[in-house]
Scaffold this motif. Structure first.
Motif, short mmCIF file in Angstrom:
data_model
loop_
_atom_site.label_atom_id
_atom_site.label_comp_id
_atom_site.label_asym_id
_atom_site.label_seq_id
_atom_site.Cartn_x
_atom_site.Cartn_y
_atom_site.Cartn_z
N UNK A 45 0.83 -1.19 0.00
CA UNK A 45 0.00 0.00 0.00
C UNK A 45 0.86 1.24 0.00
N UNK A 46 0.25 2.36 0.35
CA UNK A 46 0.96 3.64 0.36
C UNK A 46 0.54 4.45 1.58
N UNK A 47 1.31 5.49 1.86
CA UNK A 47 0.95 6.38 2.97
C UNK A 47 -0.15 7.31 2.51
N UNK A 48 -1.23 7.32 3.26
CA UNK A 48 -2.37 8.20 2.94
C UNK A 48 -2.21 9.53 3.67
N UNK A 49 -1.82 9.48 4.94
CA UNK A 49 -1.80 10.68 5.77
C UNK A 49 -1.01 10.43 7.04
N UNK A 50 -0.27 11.44 7.49
CA UNK A 50 0.40 11.39 8.79
C UNK A 50 -0.17 12.49 9.67
N UNK A 51 -0.55 12.14 10.88
CA UNK A 51 -1.01 13.12 11.85
C UNK A 51 -0.16 12.92 13.10
N UNK B 21 6.39 19.99 12.12
CA UNK B 21 5.34 19.54 11.20
C UNK B 21 4.43 18.54 11.90
N UNK B 22 3.15 18.76 11.75
CA UNK B 22 2.14 17.89 12.34
C UNK B 22 1.52 16.98 11.30
N UNK B 23 1.15 17.57 10.15
CA UNK B 23 0.30 16.86 9.18
C UNK B 23 1.02 16.74 7.84
N UNK B 24 1.02 15.56 7.29
CA UNK B 24 1.69 15.30 6.01
C UNK B 24 0.78 14.46 5.15
N UNK B 25 0.52 14.94 3.94
CA UNK B 25 -0.33 14.18 3.01
C UNK B 25 0.41 14.06 1.68
N UNK B 26 0.90 12.87 1.35
CA UNK B 26 1.55 12.69 0.05
C UNK B 26 0.52 12.37 -1.02
#
Lengths: 65, 65
Positions: A45-51, B21-26
């Motif tokens: 899979x892939x990274x959707x989102x980091x919080x 950085x808090x939020x990351x969306x690739x």
């Protein structure tokens, strides 16, 4: 400590895949996970989102070709 | 707080792109960043590696086609 919990988002739901994850290395088709205890998993899979403040990392399945 | 610093790895060096950085969306070609102060940036590239205990997120340029 600032490790995070990794979830897989699939069919509208989030499933907890691994807790206390420190290291994450994505490649073209997979995401490698390693937690602070040295346990390892590789998820297709892939990274959707980091919080990060919420300690949440969401992965999602990539559409198969 | 568990925000991280985001670096861009390019030409063998790491350049600090954004702190706290808090939020990351690739997505397919870019990585969206938002820090705890609400500042936002979008970087052309992909996630190379996350090292959460070290508060480090490394991005890299994708090869142009």
């Amino acid at each position: 400590m600032c490790e995070a919990n990794v979830y897989l988002y699939e069919n509208g739901k989030e499933e907890l895949i691994m807790e206390d994850v420190d290291k994450i290395i994505p490649n073209e088709t997979e995401v490698f996970l390693q937690n602070i205890f040295g346990q390892q998993k590789t998820i297709v899979g892939r990274i959707k989102e980091l919080l990060l403040v919420d300690h949440r990392i969401i992965l999602e399945r990539t559409a198969s070709k």
